[in-house]
Design a protein around this motif. Structure first.
Motif, PDB file in Angstrom:
ATOM      1  N   LYS A 292      59.767  38.260  55.028  1.00  0.00           N
ATOM      2  CA  LYS A 292      59.747  36.808  54.905  1.00  0.00           C
ATOM      3  C   LYS A 292      58.348  36.331  54.490  1.00  0.00           C
ATOM      4  O   LYS A 292      58.214  35.477  53.596  1.00  0.00           O
ATOM      5  CB  LYS A 292      60.153  36.162  56.224  1.00  0.00           C
ATOM      6  N   MET A 293      57.300  36.872  55.107  1.00  0.00           N
ATOM      7  CA  MET A 293      55.936  36.497  54.762  1.00  0.00           C
ATOM      8  C   MET A 293      55.614  36.886  53.316  1.00  0.00           C
ATOM      9  O   MET A 293      54.972  36.136  52.584  1.00  0.00           O
ATOM     10  CB  MET A 293      54.947  37.154  55.718  1.00  0.00           C
ATOM     11  N   TYR A 294      56.087  38.043  52.899  1.00  0.00           N
ATOM     12  CA  TYR A 294      55.858  38.506  51.531  1.00  0.00           C
ATOM     13  C   TYR A 294      56.506  37.554  50.525  1.00  0.00           C
ATOM     14  O   TYR A 294      55.892  37.176  49.527  1.00  0.00           O
ATOM     15  CB  TYR A 294      56.412  39.923  51.369  1.00  0.00           C
ATOM     16  N   GLU A 295      57.740  37.155  50.786  1.00  0.00           N
ATOM     17  CA  GLU A 295      58.439  36.235  49.888  1.00  0.00           C
ATOM     18  C   GLU A 295      57.747  34.876  49.842  1.00  0.00           C
ATOM     19  O   GLU A 295      57.622  34.277  48.770  1.00  0.00           O
ATOM     20  CB  GLU A 295      59.897  36.068  50.326  1.00  0.00           C
ATOM     21  N   GLU A 296      57.289  34.372  50.989  1.00  0.00           N
ATOM     22  CA  GLU A 296      56.593  33.088  51.024  1.00  0.00           C
ATOM     23  C   GLU A 296      55.305  33.146  50.205  1.00  0.00           C
ATOM     24  O   GLU A 296      54.999  32.221  49.445  1.00  0.00           O
ATOM     25  CB  GLU A 296      56.282  32.682  52.463  1.00  0.00           C
ATOM     26  N   ASN A 297      54.556  34.233  50.345  1.00  0.00           N
ATOM     27  CA  ASN A 297      53.315  34.374  49.593  1.00  0.00           C
ATOM     28  C   ASN A 297      53.587  34.523  48.105  1.00  0.00           C
ATOM     29  O   ASN A 297      52.833  33.999  47.275  1.00  0.00           O
ATOM     30  CB  ASN A 297      52.491  35.552  50.100  1.00  0.00           C
ATOM     31  N   LYS A 298      54.659  35.228  47.760  1.00  0.00           N
ATOM     32  CA  LYS A 298      55.008  35.398  46.361  1.00  0.00           C
ATOM     33  C   LYS A 298      55.354  34.041  45.734  1.00  0.00           C
ATOM     34  O   LYS A 298      54.939  33.746  44.603  1.00  0.00           O
ATOM     35  CB  LYS A 298      56.197  36.353  46.242  1.00  0.00           C
ATOM     36  N   ASP A 299      56.085  33.198  46.470  1.00  0.00           N
ATOM     37  CA  ASP A 299      56.417  31.862  45.974  1.00  0.00           C
ATOM     38  C   ASP A 299      55.163  31.003  45.835  1.00  0.00           C
ATOM     39  O   ASP A 299      55.019  30.239  44.882  1.00  0.00           O
ATOM     40  CB  ASP A 299      57.418  31.178  46.906  1.00  0.00           C
ATOM     41  N   ARG A 300      54.259  31.119  46.794  1.00  0.00           N
ATOM     42  CA  ARG A 300      53.024  30.347  46.769  1.00  0.00           C
ATOM     43  C   ARG A 300      52.163  30.729  45.556  1.00  0.00           C
ATOM     44  O   ARG A 300      51.585  29.875  44.891  1.00  0.00           O
ATOM     45  CB  ARG A 300      52.253  30.585  48.067  1.00  0.00           C
ATOM     46  N   VAL A 301      52.077  32.006  45.275  1.00  0.00           N
ATOM     47  CA  VAL A 301      51.291  32.481  44.141  1.00  0.00           C
ATOM     48  C   VAL A 301      51.936  32.046  42.829  1.00  0.00           C
ATOM     49  O   VAL A 301      51.240  31.698  41.875  1.00  0.00           O
ATOM     50  CB  VAL A 301      51.138  34.020  44.192  1.00  0.00           C
ATOM     51  N   ALA A 302      53.249  32.032  42.776  1.00  0.00           N
ATOM     52  CA  ALA A 302      53.954  31.661  41.550  1.00  0.00           C
ATOM     53  C   ALA A 302      53.635  30.239  41.124  1.00  0.00           C
ATOM     54  O   ALA A 302      53.681  29.921  39.923  1.00  0.00           O
ATOM     55  CB  ALA A 302      55.448  31.838  41.742  1.00  0.00           C
ATOM     56  N   LYS A 303      53.280  29.371  42.042  1.00  0.00           N
ATOM     57  CA  LYS A 303      52.924  27.988  41.706  1.00  0.00           C
ATOM     58  C   LYS A 303      51.647  27.926  40.885  1.00  0.00           C
ATOM     59  O   LYS A 303      51.457  27.005  40.099  1.00  0.00           O
ATOM     60  CB  LYS A 303      52.748  27.162  42.975  1.00  0.00           C
ATOM     61  N   TYR A 304      50.735  28.884  41.092  1.00  0.00           N
ATOM     62  CA  TYR A 304      49.442  28.854  40.431  1.00  0.00           C
ATOM     63  C   TYR A 304      49.412  29.636  39.119  1.00  0.00           C
ATOM     64  O   TYR A 304      48.452  29.555  38.384  1.00  0.00           O
ATOM     65  CB  TYR A 304      48.358  29.387  41.364  1.00  0.00           C
TER      66      TYR A 304
END
Length: 46
Positions: free
Chosen positions: A30-42
């Motif tokens: 879950k943490m990995y997916e959240e971080n991946k989504d966060r990075v995708a914004k940038y």
């Protein structure tokens, strides 16, 4: 003439995971997916 042969056996067992390990793996995923989504914004799409 000498013939030396080495015999060995490999045993493979299915690893049983504990409840704690399963919960930990879910939290990490879950943490990995959240971080991946966060990075995708940038990242700018080209």
């Amino acid at each position: 003439m000498t013939l030396n042969i080495l015999f060995f056996t490999i045993t493979i067992k299915k690893r049983e995971i504990s409840l704690e390990e399963a919960v930990h793996d879910e939290v990490v995923e879950k943490m990995y997916e959240e971080n991946k989504d966060r990075v995708a914004k940038y990242i700018r799409p080209y």
